[in-house]
Design a protein around this motif. Sequence first.
Motif, mmCIF file in Angstrom:
data_model
loop_
_atom_site.group_PDB
_atom_site.id
_atom_site.type_symbol
_atom_site.label_atom_id
_atom_site.label_comp_id
_atom_site.label_asym_id
_atom_site.label_seq_id
_atom_site.Cartn_x
_atom_site.Cartn_y
_atom_site.Cartn_z
ATOM 1 N N ASN A 94 12.189 31.816 22.229
ATOM 2 C CA ASN A 94 13.422 32.284 21.540
ATOM 3 C C ASN A 94 14.569 32.546 22.573
ATOM 4 O O ASN A 94 14.532 33.046 23.410
ATOM 5 C CB ASN A 94 13.140 33.763 21.027
ATOM 6 N N VAL A 95 15.596 31.375 22.256
ATOM 7 C CA VAL A 95 16.556 31.358 23.349
ATOM 8 C C VAL A 95 17.934 31.821 22.781
ATOM 9 O O VAL A 95 18.188 31.252 21.732
ATOM 10 C CB VAL A 95 16.743 29.898 23.806
ATOM 11 N N GLU A 96 18.697 32.606 23.409
ATOM 12 C CA GLU A 96 20.163 32.872 22.922
ATOM 13 C C GLU A 96 21.129 32.462 24.361
ATOM 14 O O GLU A 96 20.476 32.641 25.358
ATOM 15 C CB GLU A 96 20.123 34.248 22.649
ATOM 16 N N VAL A 97 22.259 32.223 23.985
ATOM 17 C CA VAL A 97 23.267 31.660 25.194
ATOM 18 C C VAL A 97 24.517 32.354 24.960
ATOM 19 O O VAL A 97 24.966 32.868 23.620
ATOM 20 C CB VAL A 97 23.571 30.346 25.159
ATOM 21 N N THR A 98 25.143 32.546 25.913
ATOM 22 C CA THR A 98 26.395 33.287 25.886
ATOM 23 C C THR A 98 27.485 32.357 25.496
ATOM 24 O O THR A 98 28.388 32.879 24.725
ATOM 25 C CB THR A 98 26.798 33.774 27.507
ATOM 26 N N ARG A 99 27.380 31.078 25.762
ATOM 27 C CA ARG A 99 28.598 30.130 25.359
ATOM 28 C C ARG A 99 27.633 28.513 25.452
ATOM 29 O O ARG A 99 26.823 28.411 26.221
ATOM 30 C CB ARG A 99 29.674 29.923 25.847
ATOM 31 N N ASP A 100 27.970 27.802 24.495
ATOM 32 C CA ASP A 100 27.555 26.560 24.301
ATOM 33 C C ASP A 100 28.588 25.490 23.956
ATOM 34 O O ASP A 100 28.272 24.432 23.783
ATOM 35 C CB ASP A 100 26.478 26.119 23.197
ATOM 36 N N THR A 101 29.801 25.949 24.316
ATOM 37 C CA THR A 101 30.999 25.219 24.276
ATOM 38 C C THR A 101 31.758 25.600 25.514
ATOM 39 O O THR A 101 31.611 26.450 26.082
ATOM 40 C CB THR A 101 31.780 25.166 22.944
ATOM 41 N N ASP A 102 32.914 24.871 25.669
ATOM 42 C CA ASP A 102 33.792 25.249 26.819
ATOM 43 C C ASP A 102 34.720 26.260 26.292
ATOM 44 O O ASP A 102 35.848 26.023 25.825
ATOM 45 C CB ASP A 102 34.804 23.819 27.173
ATOM 46 N N ARG A 103 34.204 27.237 26.515
ATOM 47 C CA ARG A 103 35.172 28.653 26.082
ATOM 48 C C ARG A 103 35.032 29.997 26.764
ATOM 49 O O ARG A 103 33.848 29.961 27.281
ATOM 50 C CB ARG A 103 35.033 28.674 24.639
ATOM 51 N N SER A 104 36.004 30.682 26.500
ATOM 52 C CA SER A 104 35.783 32.152 27.151
ATOM 53 C C SER A 104 35.239 32.855 25.965
ATOM 54 O O SER A 104 35.759 32.580 24.862
ATOM 55 C CB SER A 104 37.170 32.791 27.608
ATOM 56 N N ILE A 105 34.552 33.813 25.897
ATOM 57 C CA ILE A 105 33.964 34.627 24.879
ATOM 58 C C ILE A 105 34.627 36.048 25.062
ATOM 59 O O ILE A 105 33.869 36.889 24.518
ATOM 60 C CB ILE A 105 32.373 34.844 25.034
ATOM 61 N N HIS A 106 35.948 36.223 25.324
ATOM 62 C CA HIS A 106 36.487 37.454 25.393
ATOM 63 C C HIS A 106 36.778 37.786 24.117
ATOM 64 O O HIS A 106 36.979 37.011 22.931
ATOM 65 C CB HIS A 106 37.821 37.581 26.105
ATOM 66 N N ASP A 107 37.008 38.937 23.727
ATOM 67 C CA ASP A 107 37.364 39.668 22.414
ATOM 68 C C ASP A 107 38.799 38.823 21.855
ATOM 69 O O ASP A 107 39.793 38.702 22.538
ATOM 70 C CB ASP A 107 37.525 40.867 22.323
ATOM 71 N N ASP A 108 38.867 38.833 20.470
ATOM 72 C CA ASP A 108 39.980 38.400 19.950
ATOM 73 C C ASP A 108 41.253 39.261 20.325
ATOM 74 O O ASP A 108 40.826 40.516 20.421
ATOM 75 C CB ASP A 108 39.913 38.182 18.380
ATOM 76 N N GLY A 109 42.413 38.809 20.423
ATOM 77 C CA GLY A 109 43.653 39.894 20.667
ATOM 78 C C GLY A 109 43.873 40.131 22.153
ATOM 79 O O GLY A 109 44.794 40.883 22.185
ATOM 80 N N ILE A 110 42.801 39.980 23.029
ATOM 81 C CA ILE A 110 42.986 40.219 24.230
ATOM 82 C C ILE A 110 44.084 39.322 25.059
ATOM 83 O O ILE A 110 44.099 38.115 24.900
ATOM 84 C CB ILE A 110 41.470 40.288 25.096
#
Length: 245
Positions: A94-110
């Motif tokens: 069972n695998v989860e990832v922080t990102r699987d595309t070229d992006r930052s995962i910061h919250d919207d509106g920051i």
Amino acid sequence: MNKMVKKIAKRVTGLCLAISVGITASYFGTTKIMENAKFTSVIKESKEQPIIILDSGHGGMDGGCSSVNGTPEKGINLNIMLHLRRFLQVCGYNVEVTRDTDRSIHDDGIEGIANQKSSDMDNRLALFNKYDNAVCISIHQNQFTDPSYSGAQMFYSNQIKGSSALAQSIQDSFVSLLQPENKREIKLCGKELFLCYYSENPTVMVECGFLSNPDEAALLETEEYQQKVAFAIFGGLEQYLSSIV
């Protein structure tokens, strides 16, 4: 066949063995690995089976360091992580990832790069700490002023039991499978390595190699070598997991 590869193959059975053989064939020269095949889990049943959290460092506005050829670290990290995720998933993890595309995962509106980076790191750490039984891997590339430095090195925190063993297992796998001349030792991280230090689960930051070394950078920029790096991480991670499941 390398002794480490034999050990991995012995521990993995059924359909997972089939994919391991495919990966091994790729490592020793075959370029294609059973693309689009479907597999079922063969990991032995256990309520304590860990969730694997994979982090590909940087992304989006944060490119990380750059190779001597100008290639940003973020894409190399992502490609290695995608290969590693596939290896693990076909073996039933069972695998989860922080990102699987070229992006930052910061919250919207920051707004503002510094604030976005802070939010991004907070969200990565939140995923690392989401589960009580996770094992976390953060994939990065190294850089140094002296271009002669090369080789993978693992960083870990001594605050969480298991991190040292995980780091040593992955380091040994790199040496056995990919970098026989690598004499580096696993190293304790400080607070500057945010995810590694503050994770509440066994965690290792994998520095796969030096982008400041021309020869190593040229390898790390190729998909073939990225796949080999992913397999080295997979081998060390599977060795560690087999000792705790």
